[in-house]
Structure formats: C-alpha cells, structure tokens
Design an enzyme around this catalytic site. Structure first.
Site, mmCIF file in Angstrom:
data_model
loop_
_atom_site.group_PDB
_atom_site.id
_atom_site.type_symbol
_atom_site.label_atom_id
_atom_site.label_comp_id
_atom_site.label_asym_id
_atom_site.label_seq_id
_atom_site.Cartn_x
_atom_site.Cartn_y
_atom_site.Cartn_z
ATOM 1 N N ASP A 63 0.875 -1.174 0.000
ATOM 2 C CA ASP A 63 0.000 0.000 0.000
ATOM 3 C C ASP A 63 0.912 1.223 0.000
ATOM 4 O O ASP A 63 1.579 1.517 0.990
ATOM 5 C CB ASP A 63 -0.918 -0.022 1.232
ATOM 6 N N LYS A 83 -6.602 10.103 -1.935
ATOM 7 C CA LYS A 83 -5.596 10.932 -1.272
ATOM 8 C C LYS A 83 -4.812 11.731 -2.331
ATOM 9 O O LYS A 83 -5.396 12.501 -3.052
ATOM 10 C CB LYS A 83 -4.708 10.040 -0.414
HETATM 11 C C1 LIG Z 1 -7.205 6.209 2.998
HETATM 12 C C2 LIG Z 1 -6.360 5.011 2.909
HETATM 13 C C3 LIG Z 1 -6.898 3.794 2.465
HETATM 14 C C4 LIG Z 1 -8.371 3.629 2.138
HETATM 15 O O1 LIG Z 1 -8.751 4.369 1.042
HETATM 16 P P1 LIG Z 1 -10.277 4.835 0.759
HETATM 17 O O2 LIG Z 1 -10.163 5.487 -0.553
HETATM 18 O O3 LIG Z 1 -10.641 5.764 1.882
HETATM 19 O O4 LIG Z 1 -11.128 3.623 0.766
HETATM 20 C C5 LIG Z 1 -6.045 2.722 2.360
HETATM 21 N N1 LIG Z 1 -4.740 2.816 2.682
HETATM 22 C C6 LIG Z 1 -4.194 3.970 3.125
HETATM 23 C C7 LIG Z 1 -2.742 4.011 3.461
HETATM 24 C C8 LIG Z 1 -4.986 5.104 3.248
HETATM 25 O O5 LIG Z 1 -4.436 6.243 3.705
#
Ligand SMILES: *Cc1c(COP(=O)(O)O)cnc(C)c1O
Length: 397
Positions: free
Chosen positions: A188, A213
């Site tokens: 991730d 994000k």
């Molecule tokens: C926000 C986030 C997610 C989840 O993403 P969404 O678009 O809110 O479902 C997953 N991993 C990380 C590191 C995040 O900051």
C-alpha cells in the site's frame, strides 16, 4: 475513439500525467475526454457472440468503461506498471487484492501499522469468516518480517510509509523473502503516491493506492487503484470488478484524472512545504517529537532516502502538555482542519488520544497521544503561522 498516448513512457512525468491514456473524441473533436454516463451499451445484432462477463468490451458499466480505462492507462504509465485496475475506493482495491488472491485458511503476514479498514479485515473479518491465519509484524523491523514469513505464507501485505506513523519498510528485502517461499508481496503506497516510490521496480507483485488521497488530491472523490502484471490485474477485474461489483463511476474516474494531471506540481509543493514544516516543528521547544521521513531524526530516514524520491506532506508529531493543552491547540487552528483523510488541497490534522486501542501497534513515543498531519497546498508561511497561533493558545509559545 482514438487512444492518444497509452503507456508511452518515453515522455517526462508532467507530460505523462497530462497526456497518457487520454481518448480524444473523433465525433466532436473535444480535447477533454468526455464523461460517458451510461450503464449499458448497444449489443451486436449480427450474431457476434457476447462475452457477458468480459472486462474489455462495451456491454454494461460494471464490465468496464472508457473513463475507467483512461485513468488506468494514465496510472500505469506513471507507475511504470504493465496494467492497472481502478475501483470504487482504496478499501475496495485492498479487499479486491485479498479476496482475489487468498483462499480460506491461507497464512498472511501484515504490517501492524496499517489503515484502519485493512487492520479490521485482518484482525476480524478474514480470520472469522474464512479462517485466515495472520501474523502481524513491525514492518520497519526487517528481521521480524523475515521470521514471520514461512513456507505456508501466501501473501505479505505492507504499508510503507505506514499510516499513520510514517514508518518505512524495506520493499526490496521483503520482496526477496516473500518470493523465496512463493508468497506475493503487496504494497500500500498511498502515502508516497506513484511519484515518490516504485514498489513494483523494487520487486513487489502489486501496488495499491487510495486515489482518494494524493492522486485525486482535491478532497472530492473516492477511488482505489491496483497496479501490476496484466495476468494478476485481469484476475482482479474479473473477480472483484465484474463479479463482486467494485467498479468506479465514470464521473469519479474523470474527476480523478483531472486531479492526477497536476500530481507532479502538487507533490513538489507538498515535499517542499513538508520539509519546512517538519523542521519548524522539530525546532520548536514545545514539540515532544516529530516523525517525518525526510528528517535525519526519523528512525528509517536512511532507508526512506534510498527507497523514495521525496517525502510527501505526511508527518506525525506531538506537543508537550496535558489533554487540555491538546484540545486548546486543536481548537485554535484556523486554517488547519481537524478531519480525517489526507493528500488534500487543505491541511488536515487528526488527533489520536493516548487511550486509543490502536496505540499498542505504534512506536512507544506515540503512545502518549499524537497528531497525524497532512499538509495542504497553502503557503508554508501560513501553515507555520497557524501552528504558531495554536502553540500560543495552548500556552506553549
Ligand atoms: C485512505 C487510505 C486507504 C483507504 O482508502 P479509501 O479510498 O478511503 O477507501 C487505504 N490505505 C491507506 C494508506 C490510506 O491512507
């Protein structure tokens, strides 16, 4: 419908973000890719067979659509990936990876510092529903990660930089350990965006981004992406997209493409302001600690400098003072908003209280409470002035 620059990596990053994947409209000559808001398409009437569960043809919106393809091609070109699938949220992208590649009873190694939904998936849902066996590791400790990977391990999932602590894991070394037992490594990479690190080039099998994000960057849309080989991505499309239904809407895919076009400019600014604000905090006598991968004082600074091209606008810090001082500090902020999410135009801050159950997973220094701070694109001087005002209001100036 002409594809203009699909996956042509010979261009620079700014050019790629603007042009890659775009489809120009041959009918009207529109330059911006139109938004195709239709749930279904005309089927052939000449007896040509229809692939009802296909992932490429125009049948039904859930099988795939043009605005999705543009975004996927843009991201593939930027990340340097063979292929990409975008889905309705970051969590949909993570769930897509885990449900596509794991079976009941499989063993998984997961960073103990990870996004809350990922944490709940591996602490509760996947073990309870499918009997998965999960080993949580401090992913900044390479020896601990290596020791957790066994011949039974099917997948290693790591968040680097970790949300919220910004801890850094050694992607290349973990990839080697995972592959030695035939396990997949999924990263991730949301905090880094596709610009600041390339997990696939370091050996990861799949990279996942919450596009909500930095990629979208405007705080107005939800989306998730998975990138990797076509063989792996096609499986996700067939299972998680067509048959589990995690498809992104055309409007959202279009919005995220618009945000993504300026990611290099935005990220440059986040990195510059990030360093200035982190240094301001580090030099402030009322700051108990700052974690920003760009600072020499960050415990994995050397690894971050080797593995990343920049350090984004994500940091954690805490102020000296009791809970009342923390409340005063938060409520005195005028530009910086107390809200979740990150990588937004606006500066966002979240306070985690000392008694939060998540604290057990975080480094010792975090456990007295901390702020996760996502810098916005405001002027660095204004962000610093806002913090200074809040220090004064909390009696800490
Ligand atoms: C926000 C986030 C997610 C989840 O993403 P969404 O678009 O809110 O479902 C997953 N991993 C990380 C590191 C995040 O900051």
């Amino acid at each position: 419908m002409k594809e203009t620059a699909k996956n042509k990596n010979k261009h620079g990053l700014m050019t790629t973000c603007i042009h890659a994947g775009n489809r120009h409209d041959d009918v009207h000559g529109a330059i911006a890719t139109p938004i195709y808001m239709t749930s279904n398409y005309r089927l052939p009437t000449d007896g040509t067979p229809v692939d009802w569960s296909g992932i490429h043809s125009d049948i039904y919106l859930r099988n795939g659509h043009t605005n999705q393809f543009v975004l996927q091609d843009k991201l593939s070109a930027i990340e340097g990936a063979e292929d990409c699938v975008v889905l309705a949220s970051g969590v949909a992208a993570l769930a897509a990876v885990f449900t596509t590649f794991l079976k009941a009873g499989d063993h998984v190694v997961v960073s103990q510092v990870c996004y809350s939904a990922t944490s709940i998936l591996f602490h509760e849902l996947l073990p309870e529903k499918y009997g998965m066996k999960v080993t949580f590791v401090n992913s900044a400790n390479l020896e601990e990660v290596k020791a957790a990977i066994t011949p039974e391990t099917k997948l290693v999932h790591i968040e680097t930089p970790g949300n919220p602590t910004t801890e850094i894991a050694d992607i290349a070394a973990i990839a080697a350990s995972a592959h030695a037992v035939g396990a997949m490594l999924t990263i991730d990479s949301t905090f880094a965006s596709p610009l600041l690190q390339k997990p696939l080039a370091l050996g990861a099998d799949l990279v996942i981004h919450s596009m909500t994000k930095y990629i979208n960057g405007h705080g107005d849309a939800l989306g998730g992406a998975v990138l990797g080989s076509t063989a792996l991505i096609d499986k996700i499309k067939t299972q998680a997209m067509v048959n589990f239904g995690g498809i992104i809407s055309p409007m959202t895919a279009w919005l995220i493409c618009r945000g993504l076009a300026t990611l290099p400019l935005r990220m440059k600014q986040y990195c510059q302001t990030g360093m200035k604000v982190a240094q301001f905090l580090e030099n402030h006598p009322a700051v108990r600690f700052v974690y920003y991968p760009g600072l020499d004082s960050h415990p994995q600074h050397e690894l971050a400098a080797k593995q990343m091209k920049g350090f984004s606008g994500m940091m954690c810090f805490d102020i000296k003072g009791d809970e009342t001082a923390h409340t005063k500090f938060l409520s005195a902020l005028t530009l910086i908003c107390h809200a979740v999410s990150l990588g937004d135009l606006e500066s966002l801050i979240v306070y985690t209280q000392p008694d939060s159950p998540k604290m057990q997973y975080y480094p010792e220094i975090f456990r007295d409470g901390f702020f996760r701070f996502s810098l916005g694109l405001e002027d660095a001087e204004d962000i610093i002035a806002d913090l200074q005002g809040a220090f004064a209001a909390a009696g800490l100036a």
